[in-house]
Design a protein around this motif. Sequence first.
Motif, mmCIF file in Angstrom:
data_model
loop_
_atom_site.group_PDB
_atom_site.id
_atom_site.type_symbol
_atom_site.label_atom_id
_atom_site.label_comp_id
_atom_site.label_asym_id
_atom_site.label_seq_id
_atom_site.Cartn_x
_atom_site.Cartn_y
_atom_site.Cartn_z
ATOM 1 N N LEU A 130 1.741 5.949 1.442
ATOM 2 C CA LEU A 130 1.112 4.756 1.029
ATOM 3 C C LEU A 130 0.759 4.847 -0.431
ATOM 4 C CD1 LEU A 130 -1.696 4.547 3.637
ATOM 5 C CD2 LEU A 130 0.679 3.100 3.542
ATOM 6 N N ASN A 131 0.346 3.573 -0.983
ATOM 7 C CA ASN A 131 0.085 3.587 -2.517
ATOM 8 C C ASN A 131 -1.104 4.395 -2.742
ATOM 9 O OD1 ASN A 131 2.297 2.349 -3.634
ATOM 10 N ND2 ASN A 131 1.464 0.215 -3.370
ATOM 11 N N LYS B 237 -6.655 -3.849 5.712
ATOM 12 C CA LYS B 237 -7.131 -2.921 4.884
ATOM 13 C C LYS B 237 -7.983 -1.849 5.457
ATOM 14 C CE LYS B 237 -10.064 -5.545 2.757
ATOM 15 N NZ LYS B 237 -11.159 -6.048 1.668
ATOM 16 N N TRP C 191 -7.198 1.430 1.030
ATOM 17 C CA TRP C 191 -5.631 1.631 1.134
ATOM 18 C C TRP C 191 -5.217 0.234 1.612
ATOM 19 C CZ3 TRP C 191 -8.414 6.190 1.752
ATOM 20 C CH2 TRP C 191 -7.964 7.317 1.240
ATOM 21 N N LYS C 192 -4.046 -0.001 1.392
ATOM 22 C CA LYS C 192 -3.269 -1.358 2.080
ATOM 23 C C LYS C 192 -2.478 -0.643 3.179
ATOM 24 C CE LYS C 192 -2.694 -5.595 0.476
ATOM 25 N NZ LYS C 192 -2.051 -6.720 -0.342
ATOM 26 N N PRO D 127 -4.805 4.864 -3.006
ATOM 27 C CA PRO D 127 -6.097 4.088 -2.884
ATOM 28 C C PRO D 127 -6.703 3.445 -4.220
ATOM 29 C CG PRO D 127 -6.853 6.112 -2.686
ATOM 30 C CD PRO D 127 -5.293 6.373 -2.743
ATOM 31 N N GLY E 51 0.829 -1.199 0.072
ATOM 32 C CA GLY E 51 0.082 0.021 0.289
ATOM 33 C C GLY E 51 0.869 1.240 0.070
ATOM 34 N N ASN F 101 -1.335 9.649 4.591
ATOM 35 C CA ASN F 101 0.148 9.616 4.755
ATOM 36 C C ASN F 101 0.947 10.553 6.020
ATOM 37 O OD1 ASN F 101 0.460 8.169 2.527
ATOM 38 N ND2 ASN F 101 0.378 9.658 1.330
#
Length: 1443
Positions: free
Chosen positions: A665-666, A688, A681-682, A668, A31, A652
């Motif tokens: 984080l990646n 999750k 989000w992971k 969403p 994520g 973040n």
Amino acid sequence: MYLYLGRQIEMANSSDSCYSSAAGSLSSIPGIAPRKHLGHSSSQQFFKTFAPEMATPDIEMSDINVETQNGDPLHGSEHSPEMWNIFRKDRLPEESKWCVGFTNSFFRGFKFLFYIFLFLVLIGGVIASRGGLQILASLLGDQERRFPNRTVTQDFISYLFFFIIAVPDFFKFIQSVAQFVFGKRESPKCARFLMVLLREVFHLFGLGCLLFKVMPYLDPLQTCLVTLSIPVFPSIINLVSYCHRKACQLGKGFKKILNLFSCISLIATFVILIISITSEKKDSTTEKEHKNVERLAWVATSVIFLSTRWIETYSFVCRKFIEYKKDRRISDKGYVTSHMCSSFLRIMLLIVLFPTLYCPEIRGINETYNAFISMSSTNASGLISLNCTEISKPISNDTNMNVSSTDLQNITVICKDEGISYRLVINAYVVHIIAAFLTTHFGVLACRLRMQVVGFALPLTLASPLYLVLLIMFDEIEVDFARNLLNLNAENKWKLVFGFMIGWVGQIWVCRHAWFKNRQDRLEFAQKLFVLPHYCSPLVDLALLHSRRKRNRSENDYKKELNVPKTDTKVYICATMWHENRIEMKQILISIFRLDHHQFQYEFSKKYLKGKEKDYYTFEAHIPFDDAMETNKATNTRGPNDFVRQFMEIVNEAGGAFYNRKIMLNPPQKYVTPYGGRLEWKLPGENKLVVHLKDKDKIRHKKRWSQIMYMYYFIGYELLMKDRNPTTIPNPNFDDSTSIFELLSDEIKQKAENTYILALDGDVDFQPEALQLLIDRMKINPKVGATCGRIKPGGSGPVVWYQRFEYAIGHWLQKSAEHMFGCVLCSPGCFSLFRVKALMDDNVMRTYATLPTKAKHFLQYDQGEDRWLCTLMLQQGYRIEYCAAAEAITFAPEDFKEFFNQRRRWMPSTMANIWDLLKSYARTTRINPNISYFYVFYQSILLFSSVLGPSTVLLALESAIGSVFGVAPSVAYLLTYGPTILFLIICLKAKTDTQLNIAIALSAVYALLMMAVLVGTLVAIASEGWYTPTGMFFYILVGTFIIAGLLHPHELGDLLCGVVYFICIPAGYLFLIIYAICNLNNVSWGTRENKTAVLEHSGPDQRKGKKKETEDEIDFVTTEMISGMIKQVKNSNLARASCSEAFFSIFRWMNNLVILKSLESVQNIFDKTKDEADAAEDGQTVGKHSLFKSRRMKAPMPRKKSLDDSSWASENVRQLNPSKLEPLEEKFWKDLIHFYLYPLEADQKKEEKDKEMLAELRNKAAFGFFFLNALWLAIMTAMNEAKHIINITISQPSGPPIIIEPLGFGFLVMFTILIVLQFIGMVMHRHETLLHILSITKLTKRKKIDIKEQIGLLAKEDVGYDGTDDSVKDEEDAIYCNEKMIKRAAEERAALKHALPDRYERRRNHALNLRKTVRRSLNNQHTQDTLNRRGGGLQNQDYSNQE
């Protein structure tokens, strides 16, 4: 996996290079934006270097971006700041809270000492108990051997034996009656009831035989062998049960041999005992004539009948009566009734058998006691020297015994020369009773705390041989005390010792289950741990060891259990959001990151370190976002509003604040859903975080409907629809079944029982340990439907100080008393854990989804939704508990008006739900065993006192003004009642803001008068005396608060807020109640309704977006007006029109021209205020543009037919198309919205009708409420005027008389009793909380990995890249990710690829490629500038980039 593997750190090998090229980037934390590898890296090498215990090839790191301070030395970083912008925020260490980590050094040390204490108490208690009982038995036998007739001492000791048997049954009977009265009135099964009665009757008969017929005639060693022989029949049952069930396949034959050996050893012990008894030489001069056959018969009878009590422990056939067939949980339904009846029967049977079978010639208890006391008083030392004489008439006063004839009127035998000390007999009895009780209490407690190895099994096992060693030691060293009272048989001593050791070894194997915890949960009920938790003082060690329940299973049961999959505990974290600010959002997100970090440690320890993690659970975090969508009228699109964008900014930021490192984080994963949208989000721990964006145009909004939304989603979809076989039969008809659980599969029911929903507010701060404590409370009792924690208000200011004390005393006293005496009535939605199985039950979740149809429904259903949900669960038979150790912090209103609006919702809802529960008391007390008639009466008194709160405050103020200032009663009435009546009228007529302003002013004035109340109370106490009812109530009230604060040392500071609470009593108990009652017709939320989001990174793009939206709207209006004017000109026919028509047509055209000129002026203002940099970038010049010129060459903009509500999900370049839901889930949401959550259309007639109903309810409630208070004021005022006639006067030896008002004194006594009850409940609850903390405390730390330290270790290293083009591509993606124009162009290119001619396609592609080239050039220039700035730091280093 969560921050698990790192990269290999490669060091430069050149001798003249001191620069280390670090490839220590965290490569795969889920994520979080990925970084590229630096050449070849080895995760195993990293962990071999830094964390050898973690070198596991099965775990891979997920994508994470851990930002370093120096950034990338070669290519830079898109997130690396310039040198002028390196200053940071949110780098403060996390504050230490009391609720964080109960396994600290203090509790570990305390638990270690408690282990020692348990060991010493149990081993010492068994020795003392058996020693005291043996002394009494030896004295009884010695008296019978020495004297031909019964002596007074013999009768006295026999009565002591009677009480030794009867006292435990008496206490058990009292406890069972109390439990029966307080609600536990379930009826047991007939077979189970008869089995308990027979077991208890047999045990009573055997115990009487042991005490009266066996122990007095055996020496201490023989008595030890008798106690070891008692488990003979349970050992045989254990062997037979084991052979039949064949549960264990490994080592089955070896265990059979050991079981057989234990039976043989216990039988051998019994045989040795028989041989020792038969081989004794009889002395007819000192012993009564007892045949060996009779003595052996009594021994065999006592052993057989005593052993029947423990057959249930070792027989799986008996266990089937008391356990669930599905999950093997102990459920002795109706055990209270069984114990109450069996204990009463035992007492009655003992009363019958005692004078007939056990002691047929015993005297009356009064005669025996008087004679024994009289004989003891003849000698100061307690020793008596008398001869045994038979007489047929009362003893004359001239005898030398100094015993009066009146005391021994009916005594026919007086025994002299008994030589028995009164203190010896009484002390031995007291020591035995106390030691047996403490041993039983702390033995059960050790098992409940999961400390049974050292605190239960070990001391109980070692106590018997240690007692034997002490007996032999006292006999060998010839201690006078022991030789006179504990005389051993010298001939068979060592033979008996040998028999004891054989039996002891066999008993260890039979009781081996006492060393294991099985599936026991922390703080399990004693009824589930022991066959009979009540103590048996003559055999305290055997009773505890053999009463400890054993998990017996048949072969079929074992196979069935293997087929049932084990389900781990799962928790759904649900935090409802609406208009929270940045600080509130950040607080809840940090808590979620903290929980994610904590859960990963458990998972890592369980899966990879092979730790036994009983507390392991999985979780998902869900955030339903109310009213999350807004419409852009200019673009005719609908997307997330500013609060959602604010949340996305803070994700973040919150992660960086928790890890103390900047992480990204990646992006969403985005879904377009039937209810709006979803962001997923992971988290770093692979858990999750799902945000449900609710569109109020598609789904019903507000908090209760959000809760219904996620309850149906978790239960209806995740639990039931996704399972392949959720039911036992295909196509079941749930409407015709008694319960829906009858048709559900065992796996579904087990999942439902082990799945929980943690309801949170969007601003809660909590620790993972708090969640674990709530789960513990759920696991103890499956009938617990919800558990709440200790809520602490956050914020600052006088309003928050008031709430701190209010919350403190509410939790310390009220919730603790509710938990101990009944059930907690409200589990607040800001921090509560709900059991899914309880929510699934009838009349709970489905009823919770009911629309309000009556006026009272608006108050009960929506104003206090959490309390109504708890009311439904209580009425369905579930229990709600309070866990004080689970603490959470939520922001409280800091503004006076916001506080009043919040309580304006809470107060009517509280009263409505309590009234609803009290009205249904007959059905509720029958269904819910935790709610009794006493508890209903207790809540009725509290509700009645709340209703009379305003009048009570006015009476106190009036009395204080009159006594302190000495004004006339009429003036005091005017000063207190006048402003209150005026405020009441204002609340009924004026606007809300006016009401609140007046409430603020009156609260300030009355706060000053409260100081007069304090002075008046002290004056009344001083003038009337320190022991008056008012003074006693004052002492009890203040003392209760102080002691409560001392029992909560970490919350002791809340007592200081009591000063603010005291002076604000008029505001909270007078004006707030009046404001709430007068505004019952106002059902608005009242808080967070007018807040706006704050976007930290909005910058010029956001401003330009808003400006562009306004410009588009002006352009659209202008275009429409020009188009309309053209149509008017074309359609007008001035040649045929009259003069008036032509005049009006020309007038309309001129008017439209004036409007267009105004719009042109507005457009010029926007043009002048444009950013020059933006204009230069776009190649435009700032100046005036004529609207007429700009619109002539443009065709009219066509109005879009439908609203675009899906384009928002494609804003990220990395995800051009939004993710799609599964078809089954898509169908679920559509059906759910169709049946329960469809948006309510505006119906003006219905709204008017609802307003009328609410106004009518307000008028009725206000009239009844204020009439009761006025009636109470009138009664108390009239009694005060006639106090010289009605009042009760009590004269004192010194000081003025005490004057008591009968009615006021009655209420004072009632309130005092309530406070005392709450204080008792608080003390009991504090004891339970201490035990809970002890149970979760571990002496050794769990095997885990501190991920935060690993992040810090890796982030300290320089993060490099391999120099490929992928890094540039990543930076481009980051730049493109927020540019709507380029994304829209890309989408249009994909959509119109086949429609446009080739030359247009080539031109469009060329334009996009050209923009990419420009962007890449800018990025390269930025990277080169960064390297140039850092060149000074690298000029002395030999750095080479090896591809």
